[in-house]
Design an enzyme around this catalytic site. Structure first.
Site, PDB file in Angstrom:
ATOM      1  N   TYR A 139       0.958  -1.299   0.087  1.00 49.45           N
ATOM      2  CA  TYR A 139      -0.126   0.154  -0.076  1.00 49.45           C
ATOM      3  C   TYR A 139       0.762   1.153   0.145  1.00 49.45           C
ATOM      4  O   TYR A 139       1.852   1.373   0.719  1.00 49.45           O
ATOM      5  CB  TYR A 139      -0.948  -0.026   1.065  1.00 49.45           C
ATOM      6  N   SER A 140       0.606   2.050  -0.994  1.00 48.07           N
ATOM      7  CA  SER A 140       1.259   3.647  -0.971  1.00 48.07           C
ATOM      8  C   SER A 140       0.953   4.397   0.420  1.00 48.07           C
ATOM      9  O   SER A 140      -0.213   4.272   0.710  1.00 48.07           O
ATOM     10  CB  SER A 140       0.793   4.176  -2.052  1.00 48.07           C
ATOM     11  N   CYS A 316       0.070   7.510 -10.420  1.00 49.88           N
ATOM     12  CA  CYS A 316      -0.151   6.489  -9.603  1.00 49.88           C
ATOM     13  C   CYS A 316      -1.487   6.051  -9.627  1.00 49.88           C
ATOM     14  O   CYS A 316      -2.550   6.990  -9.693  1.00 49.88           O
ATOM     15  CB  CYS A 316       0.222   6.596  -8.172  1.00 49.88           C
ATOM     16  N   GLU A 356       3.942   4.622 -10.999  1.00 51.22           N
ATOM     17  CA  GLU A 356       3.546   3.338  -9.928  1.00 51.22           C
ATOM     18  C   GLU A 356       1.956   2.997 -10.219  1.00 51.22           C
ATOM     19  O   GLU A 356       1.021   3.820  -9.657  1.00 51.22           O
ATOM     20  CB  GLU A 356       3.944   3.491  -8.603  1.00 51.22           C
ATOM     21  N   TYR A 358      -0.794  -0.154 -10.955  1.00 50.94           N
ATOM     22  CA  TYR A 358      -1.355  -1.556 -10.595  1.00 50.94           C
ATOM     23  C   TYR A 358      -2.447  -1.982 -11.389  1.00 50.94           C
ATOM     24  O   TYR A 358      -3.477  -1.574 -11.339  1.00 50.94           O
ATOM     25  CB  TYR A 358      -1.396  -1.543  -8.936  1.00 50.94           C
TER      26      TYR A 358
END
Ligand SMILES: Cc1cc2nc3c(=O)[nH]c(=O)nc-3n(C[C@H](O)[C@H](O)[C@H](O)COP(=O)(O)OP(=O)(O)OC[C@H]3O[C@@H](n4cnc5c(N)ncnc54)[C@H](O)[C@@H]3O)c2cc1C
Ligand SMILES: NC(=O)c1ccc[n+]([C@@H]2O[C@H](COP(=O)([O-])OP(=O)(O)OC[C@H]3O[C@@H](n4cnc5c(N)ncnc54)[C@H](OP(=O)(O)O)[C@@H]3O)[C@@H](O)[C@H]2O)c1
Length: 358
Positions: A139-140, A316, A356, A358
């Site tokens: 988790y960021s 992100c 980043e 996902y």
């Protein structure tokens, strides 16, 4: 470590109250802007002089942010995780939002010395279907290095509860996101890391920092922006341009909206904020307002910024978002005789294009 204090917000995140327990009042604060399809809250006067040069700008050599000796990685590993406690867990999204996203704060007692842009791992309680401990999920980190309480003893996350229907028609709940969204204050949480260097902030306090977030991809940018606009540091005073684009499905899911609006007041010409609310807004052609659709409104300006050596892009969130952004840039670069994909490689090498997803 720089002495720092949360200068502009009350020290308690509950009081700072971006985190409004799911109230939809945050949308009512600026209804006309969103309803009219425009998300821009502030216009800056940054120099955007047009360059006539046909060739791709040459990138100057810089000291890599990844070489910074103070950046800690993997202090805690899955076999011996740090055990923190949940101090606060609040729903960010409104009652009618499609899905739930929560903001949570964990105690670290300063044992997880993270930087803005890093992530932590979380190991959910319980076992998988083979009777083994669950694997960690990343988790960021959503708080700046000093944490939401300003004492360097906490870490915060922004987590979307994963719930989906599988091919058999069964409702499936994601293991770790549901564990986290259901955590009660006082509960223990197993944490690993910190990890990641891709999303570390540039050192240059005069940089132009373009932040592109979809959904919970906002986490690292909340962390950057708190450092820039809500804190005072002896060794860092942001005086560049921070420009945030946030893409979410509905106005009920505009994460941390009040905080960012406060930053537009504090930041003046140093902060620009644009929302793309995909299920409520469209562009002039009637197309869904994705983050790249909103960016296209400023494409010439963005491209001029991207030619400069001290402009840094951070992206992100959803994996699919990068392609839409590439599509805008390909045409813009081509007008200057530049191959975007080659130029993007140079930007990546110079740490000016940081992704980043996902
Ligand atoms: C670097 C990094 C940072 C991240 N930061 C964040 C963050 O800040 N906030 C955040 O919320 N998440 C973040 N994530 C995602 C996070 O790590 C987890 O993947 C997410 O929370 C889901 O984990 P889970 O345990 O709940 O789901 P799991 O139990 O692991 O289930 C996920 C799996 O379910 C399946 N699945 C999911 N959706 C569907 C669907 N619609 N149809 C069919 N199958 C499906 C897929 O196989 C998927 O792999 C980040 C990921 C990375 C890599
Ligand atoms: N560091 C990381 O890697 C990281 C960090 C945080 C989160 N994540 C992941 O990022 C994802 C974010 O999910 P979320 O549920 O928080 O987001 P969300 O609330 O669903 O918001 C995502 C937004 O992006 C839009 N979108 C969909 N496809 C897009 C595309 N191709 N290009 C641009 N925009 C697009 C969505 O629009 P519509 O839904 O209307 O189509 C929606 O407006 C999750 O998978 C999460 O696990 C990754």
């Amino acid at each position: 470590m720089a002495a720092a204090l949360t200068a502009t917000l009350p020290s308690s995140p509950a009081a700072a109250s971006p985190i409004n327990g799911g109230s939809t009042s945050h949308f009512l604060a600026c209804p006309s802007r969103l309803r009219n399809g425009g998300g821009r809250l502030r216009v800056s006067t940054t120099d955007t002089a047009v360059s006539a040069e046909p060739a791709a700008p040459v990138k100057a050599a810089k000291v890599s942010k990844k070489q910074d000796e103070g950046v800690v990685t993997n202090k805690y590993r899955p076999k011996e995780p740090y055990v923190g406690r949940c101090l606060l867990n609040t729903r960010l999204t409104g009652d009618n939002a499609p899905g739930e996203t929560w903001h949570m704060v964990f105690s670290t007692e300063g044992e997880i010395p993270y930087r803005e842009g890093q992530s932590i791992g979380v190991i959910a309680d319980g076992e998988d279907k083979n009777g083994k401990p669950h694997k960690l999920r990343l988790y960021s980190i959503a708080s700046s290095a000093i944490g939401d309480f300003g004492d360097s003893k906490t870490v915060s996350l922004c987590v979307k509860r994963l719930v989906y229907t599988n091919d058999q028609g069964e409702i499936v709940k994601g293991v770790c996101s549901n564990f986290l969204c259901d955590l009660k204050p006082g509960s223990e949480v197993k944490i690993t890391g910190p990890v990641g260097k891709e999303m570390l902030m540039p050192k240059d306090p005069n940089a132009t920092i373009i932040m592109l977030a979809t959904g919970t991809g906002i986490a690292p940018f909340r962390s950057f922006l708190w450092k820039m606009f809500f804190e005072e540091h002896e060794d860092y005073k942001f005086n560049g341009l921070a420009w945030l684009f946030l893409g979410v499905p509905t106005s009920d899911t505009l994460l941390y909206k009040e905080e960012f609006e406060k930053m537009t007041e504090i930041g003046g010409d140093n902060f620009r904020l644009d929302f793309a609310v995909s299920r409520e807004q469209t562009n002039a052609a009637g197309e869904k307002m994705y983050i790249q659709t909103r960016m296209a409104e400023y494409k010439e300006e963005l491209w001029e910024m991207l030619k400069k050596d001290n402009t840094y892009v951070y992206m992100c969130g959803l994996r699919g978002m990068e392609k839409g952004i590439d599509d805008i840039m390909i045409d813009l670069a081509a007008k200057d005789g530049i191959d975007w994909i080659d130029y993007k490689k140079q930007l990546k090498k110079a740490e000016q294009w940081n992704v980043e997803v996902y």
